[in-house]
Design a protein around this motif. Structure first.
Motif, mmCIF file in Angstrom:
data_model
loop_
_atom_site.group_PDB
_atom_site.id
_atom_site.type_symbol
_atom_site.label_atom_id
_atom_site.label_comp_id
_atom_site.label_asym_id
_atom_site.label_seq_id
_atom_site.Cartn_x
_atom_site.Cartn_y
_atom_site.Cartn_z
ATOM 1 N N ALA A 230 1.052 -1.557 -0.003
ATOM 2 C CA ALA A 230 -0.631 -0.222 0.473
ATOM 3 C C ALA A 230 0.895 0.837 0.183
ATOM 4 C CB ALA A 230 -0.516 -0.203 1.345
ATOM 5 N N GLY A 231 1.863 0.941 0.711
ATOM 6 C CA GLY A 231 2.473 2.396 0.887
ATOM 7 C C GLY A 231 3.280 2.648 -0.320
ATOM 8 N N GLY A 232 4.476 1.249 -0.789
ATOM 9 C CA GLY A 232 5.153 1.662 -2.341
ATOM 10 C C GLY A 232 6.425 1.270 -1.619
ATOM 11 N N VAL A 233 7.258 0.500 -0.755
ATOM 12 C CA VAL A 233 7.841 1.215 0.544
ATOM 13 C C VAL A 233 9.104 -0.134 -0.040
ATOM 14 C CG1 VAL A 233 8.952 1.250 3.095
ATOM 15 C CG2 VAL A 233 6.512 1.391 2.491
ATOM 16 N N PRO A 234 10.543 0.110 -0.358
ATOM 17 C CA PRO A 234 10.969 -0.773 -0.484
ATOM 18 C C PRO A 234 11.317 -2.083 0.356
ATOM 19 C CG PRO A 234 11.749 1.839 -0.754
ATOM 20 C CD PRO A 234 10.618 1.825 -0.523
ATOM 21 N N ALA A 235 12.116 -3.017 0.394
ATOM 22 C CA ALA A 235 12.774 -3.805 1.101
ATOM 23 C C ALA A 235 13.470 -3.593 1.720
ATOM 24 C CB ALA A 235 13.110 -5.403 0.732
ATOM 25 N N ALA A 236 14.472 -3.260 1.447
ATOM 26 C CA ALA A 236 15.294 -2.514 2.386
ATOM 27 C C ALA A 236 14.778 -1.645 3.216
ATOM 28 C CB ALA A 236 16.271 -1.711 1.398
ATOM 29 N N GLU A 237 14.251 -0.077 3.313
ATOM 30 C CA GLU A 237 13.401 0.556 4.225
ATOM 31 C C GLU A 237 12.369 -0.342 4.527
ATOM 32 O OE1 GLU A 237 12.779 4.215 6.050
ATOM 33 O OE2 GLU A 237 14.511 3.549 4.136
ATOM 34 N N MET A 238 12.327 -1.214 5.037
ATOM 35 C CA MET A 238 11.327 -1.661 5.709
ATOM 36 C C MET A 238 11.805 -2.581 6.546
ATOM 37 S SD MET A 238 7.525 -1.680 4.519
ATOM 38 C CE MET A 238 7.245 -3.218 5.628
ATOM 39 N N VAL A 239 13.147 -3.202 6.155
ATOM 40 C CA VAL A 239 13.536 -3.879 7.449
ATOM 41 C C VAL A 239 13.826 -2.699 8.138
ATOM 42 C CG1 VAL A 239 14.259 -5.985 6.518
ATOM 43 C CG2 VAL A 239 15.745 -4.175 5.867
ATOM 44 N N ARG A 240 14.891 -1.527 7.561
ATOM 45 C CA ARG A 240 15.162 -0.244 8.192
ATOM 46 C C ARG A 240 14.044 0.705 9.474
ATOM 47 N NH1 ARG A 240 20.685 0.833 8.115
ATOM 48 N NH2 ARG A 240 21.691 0.410 6.201
ATOM 49 N N THR A 241 12.985 -0.088 9.538
ATOM 50 C CA THR A 241 11.104 1.203 9.875
ATOM 51 C C THR A 241 10.734 0.035 10.989
ATOM 52 O OG1 THR A 241 11.664 2.342 8.826
ATOM 53 C CG2 THR A 241 9.166 2.199 9.250
ATOM 54 N N PHE A 242 10.507 -1.371 10.471
ATOM 55 C CA PHE A 242 9.878 -1.914 11.314
ATOM 56 C C PHE A 242 10.508 -3.393 11.906
ATOM 57 C CE2 PHE A 242 7.249 0.135 7.700
ATOM 58 C CZ PHE A 242 6.359 1.525 8.625
ATOM 59 N N ASN A 243 9.966 -4.436 12.882
ATOM 60 C CA ASN A 243 10.547 -5.732 13.073
ATOM 61 C C ASN A 243 10.621 -6.759 11.806
ATOM 62 O OD1 ASN A 243 7.836 -7.557 13.168
ATOM 63 N ND2 ASN A 243 7.768 -5.117 14.369
ATOM 64 N N CYS A 244 8.713 -6.414 11.029
ATOM 65 C CA CYS A 244 8.959 -7.114 9.823
ATOM 66 C C CYS A 244 9.009 -8.589 10.073
ATOM 67 C CB CYS A 244 9.952 -7.123 8.587
ATOM 68 S SG CYS A 244 10.510 -6.022 7.853
ATOM 69 N N GLY A 245 8.061 -8.729 11.276
ATOM 70 C CA GLY A 245 7.917 -10.211 12.039
ATOM 71 C C GLY A 245 8.700 -10.200 12.615
ATOM 72 N N ILE A 246 9.687 -10.265 13.301
ATOM 73 C CA ILE A 246 11.254 -10.426 13.872
ATOM 74 C C ILE A 246 10.907 -9.613 15.218
ATOM 75 C CG2 ILE A 246 13.537 -11.304 14.265
ATOM 76 C CD1 ILE A 246 11.824 -13.508 12.707
ATOM 77 N N GLY A 247 10.383 -9.649 15.813
ATOM 78 C CA GLY A 247 10.396 -8.972 17.536
ATOM 79 C C GLY A 247 11.489 -9.722 18.285
#
Length: 299
Positions: A230-247
């Protein structure tokens, strides 16, 4: 040894305030502090909260503090007090803010991370419960741009409203982490908060090593897949912003990783073997490499 942590829950508060779904925010507050205590190998002892509002709404305050009390029960620490402040003119009438303070203790000489992290050690990942309490400024922007209302069904969880799904409380790892640390084999723990895996995991690693992870080793939960699309967020940015499933990330001693993973599983955690520690050259700064990000998450 005494250890301490203080934190808040960021702009996740805005969604809670707008929707009136305040019950889980107190759990988030405890989680952000207590998880930072346990990664040092320490047991949280007591917690205090700070609640500030433009005008005190007793029902909202009771709901928030009840969540704090529940979070403390989950973390096994005592809620010994706090501060409530009314500050009209500083906060809008319906707005409130939170901060938490946690103190814990560990045996001298047993603080984590251990000094002997080395190539060959295994990296485990403990599943998160969702977004936890980071990246909500971006999430709120994506929601606004999408035109969705918080009361509408979540595109990634149709059985819940968007607000309910986004406000899923941060998982508290204290009991499982303490059990695993006391049993042995755990060399380091990293609470995956703002900065994601790529910034939080290196904080517990020594110079001269890299954590080499494989994105195919764990599934990207639906909420993150939706945020990315929905946000068009690149994967590299996802792992710098969110936990992406690993807390929570765990560095386990080579040869004991399976036993460590089994202990976490026995305490109710979902565990993935997500990588290993490799040599990076003498004096090299600790880092994280994540293989096949785009390919794994595109699938």
């Amino acid at each position: 040894m005494l250890v301490a942590s203080t934190d808040g829950v960021g702009t996740k508060l805005k969604i809670a305030i707008e929707t009136g779904l305040n019950a889980g925010i107190g759990i988030d507050l405890v989680a952000m502090c207590a998880n930072d205590i346990v990664v040092q190998g320490a047991e949280p002892l007591f917690f205090l909260d700070y609640y500030a509002a433009g005008g005190l709404d007793l029902e909202v305050a009771k709901s928030v503090i009840a969540g704090v009390a529940e979070g403390c029960r989950m973390a096994g620490c005592a809620l010994i007090g706090g501060e409530t402040a009314e500050m009209p003119g500083l906060y809008a009438p319906r707005d409130y803010d939170l901060a938490g303070f946690c103190v814990g203790a560990a045996e001298r000489g047993r603080l984590l991370p251990a000094a002997d992290i080395a190539p060959g050690d295994v990296v485990l990942g403990l599943a998160s419960s969702g977004l936890h309490s980071n990246g909500f400024s971006l999430v709120r922007r994506i929601v606004a741009d999408s035109g969705l209302g918080y009361a509408e069904k979540a595109p990634f969880a149709p059985s819940r409203s968007l607000a309910e799904a986004l406000l899923e409380p941060t998982r508290i790892y204290v009991r499982s982490a303490l059990a695993a640390v006391r049993a042995g084999g755990v060399k380091a723990l990293a609470h995956i908060t703002g900065g994601g895996l790529v910034e939080n995991l290196p904080r517990v690693l020594p110079t001269g090593v890299t954590a080499r992870l494989d994105a195919r080793a764990w599934p990207l939960p639906p909420v993150f897949a939706w945020v990315r699309e929905a946000g068009g967020v690149p994967a590299a940015e996802m792992v710098r912003t969110f936990n992406c499933g690993i807390g929570m990330a765990v560095v386990a001693r080579r040869g004991e990783a399976d036993a460590v993973g089994a202990r976490f599983s026995g305490e109710g955690e979902t565990v993935f073997t997500i990588g290993e520690i490799v040599a990076a050259g003498r004096g090299a700064e600790p880092a994280v490499e994540i293989a096949d990000l785009e390919g794994a998450w595109r699938a």
